[in-house]
Design a protein around this motif. Structure first.
Motif, PDB file in Angstrom:
ATOM      1  N   HIS A  85       0.828  -1.210   0.000  1.00  0.00           N
ATOM      2  CA  HIS A  85       0.000   0.000   0.000  1.00  0.00           C
ATOM      3  C   HIS A  85       0.865   1.263   0.000  1.00  0.00           C
ATOM      4  O   HIS A  85       0.549   2.237  -0.707  1.00  0.00           O
ATOM      5  N   LEU A  86       1.945   1.235   0.790  1.00  0.00           N
ATOM      6  CA  LEU A  86       2.828   2.404   0.839  1.00  0.00           C
ATOM      7  C   LEU A  86       3.480   2.663  -0.512  1.00  0.00           C
ATOM      8  O   LEU A  86       3.688   3.818  -0.908  1.00  0.00           O
ATOM      9  N   TRP A  87       3.810   1.604  -1.215  1.00  0.00           N
ATOM     10  CA  TRP A  87       4.434   1.766  -2.541  1.00  0.00           C
ATOM     11  C   TRP A  87       3.463   2.456  -3.496  1.00  0.00           C
ATOM     12  O   TRP A  87       3.857   3.361  -4.242  1.00  0.00           O
ATOM     13  N   ASP A  88       2.191   2.032  -3.448  1.00  0.00           N
ATOM     14  CA  ASP A  88       1.185   2.690  -4.294  1.00  0.00           C
ATOM     15  C   ASP A  88       1.035   4.158  -3.908  1.00  0.00           C
ATOM     16  O   ASP A  88       0.969   5.042  -4.774  1.00  0.00           O
ATOM     17  N   HIS A  89       1.010   4.426  -2.582  1.00  0.00           N
ATOM     18  CA  HIS A  89       0.893   5.818  -2.130  1.00  0.00           C
ATOM     19  C   HIS A  89       2.119   6.628  -2.528  1.00  0.00           C
ATOM     20  O   HIS A  89       2.004   7.813  -2.870  1.00  0.00           O
TER      21      HIS A  89
END
Length: 301
Positions: A56-60
């Motif tokens: 999720h952090l990578w997408d953000h």
């Protein structure tokens, strides 16, 4: 019954030890593969949680990078339209130190250049010492008055510094026109302060081009002008102190956007105000302010 020899005893002992060691190793790997302790279970659960959070952090992170790129594009577009220049980068002068570009100079030439420079600096040491002596004697004299050296606003950073004195593009005429002061681009209503002790001059009032203007007369022939004000809190003939609130930033008169146009004069002659603000900021911040003032091509009035 015949007792076994020492050799056989040693061999049997070694075999027993090796067998025990092998069994222990096998047992350890079996336990580690199929049996987990409470600590290992918690660590595995945390790892799974971190793996999910990382995705999720990578997408953000990718979304933030796209958003930052869009903001930089808009920022450059706004600065291009308003100042005819690129938006300021973080610490534009930070990469310029005493060794800037020195790796491109051959060592022999660098050594020769350094040697000649050292000789020249030694020759000028006496002159510099004499100049400092004259400065100290002047400052120590009873009749000396410091020039207005305070920034007329609080908490100003270098991206808020606009064009300083010189030939700048006028935002209304779209041609090079002499700009007699320095622009500080801040919000409407921002307090404006006197940069030195003085008396409010007769030039205070409302003008068609400079809007609401406060003029302060200082000692030693210095005069400061604070232009395009919204409110003026002083009147002609009033004594003011350094740091006293004299008005608020506005866009009265002929102003492209809310800002403070600040001028410094000596015996009626305009001086570049950017040379009189270094005492209020750190050397690094002043270097960046100077960079912005010189490289901003368009004024705000």
């Amino acid at each position: 019954m015949k007792r076994p020899g020492i050799k056989k005893i040693i061999i049997r002992t070694l075999s027993f030890l090796l067998g025990t060691l092998a069994f222990t190793i096998v047992l350890y790997f079996v336990c580690s593969l199929f049996i987990s302790t409470d600590l290992e279970k918690r660590l595995r659960a945390e790892n799974r949680m971190y793996e999910e959070a990382f995705s999720h952090l990578w997408d953000h992170s990718e979304m933030l990078q796209d958003a930052i790129a869009g903001l930089q594009y808009k920022d450059n577009d706004i600065y291009g339209l308003v100042f005819h220049a690129n938006a300021p980068q973080v610490d534009p002068m930070g990469s310029l130190d005493v060794y800037y570009a020195s790796d491109t100079i051959p060592e022999s030439r660098l050594a020769s250049y350094t040697d000649s420079k050292a000789d020249a600096l030694l020759e000028r040491t006496v002159a510099v010492d004499a100049a400092f002596g004259r400065i100290l004697r002047t400052v120590a004299s009873e009749n000396y008055a410091y020039p207005p050296m305070r920034i007329p606003l609080d908490s100003v950073s270098y991206p808020q510094v606009g064009a300083s004195m010189g030939q700048k593009i006028n935002p209304f005429y779209k041609a090079f026109v002499f700009h007699s002061g320095i622009d500080f681009v801040v919000s409407r209503g921002t307090p404006v302060y006197a940069t030195a002790d003085g008396v409010v001059g007769e030039g205070t009032g409302h003008f068609r081009t400079l809007g609401n203007l406060v003029e302060i007369k200082h000692k030693s022939g210095y005069t400061t002008h604070y232009c395009h004000l919204d409110d003026m809190y002083v009147k002609r003939g009033q004594k003011v102190s350094r740091g006293q609130k004299i008005g608020t930033v506005g866009m009265t008169g002929k102003a492209y956007a809310p800002h403070l146009h600040y001028e410094v004069l000596k015996d009626g002659v305009h001086l570049d105000p950017v040379n009189y603000i270094f005492a209020s900021v750190t050397p690094g911040e002043y270097a960046n302010m100077l960079f912005m003032a010189v490289n901003t091509k368009q004024s705000m009035d």
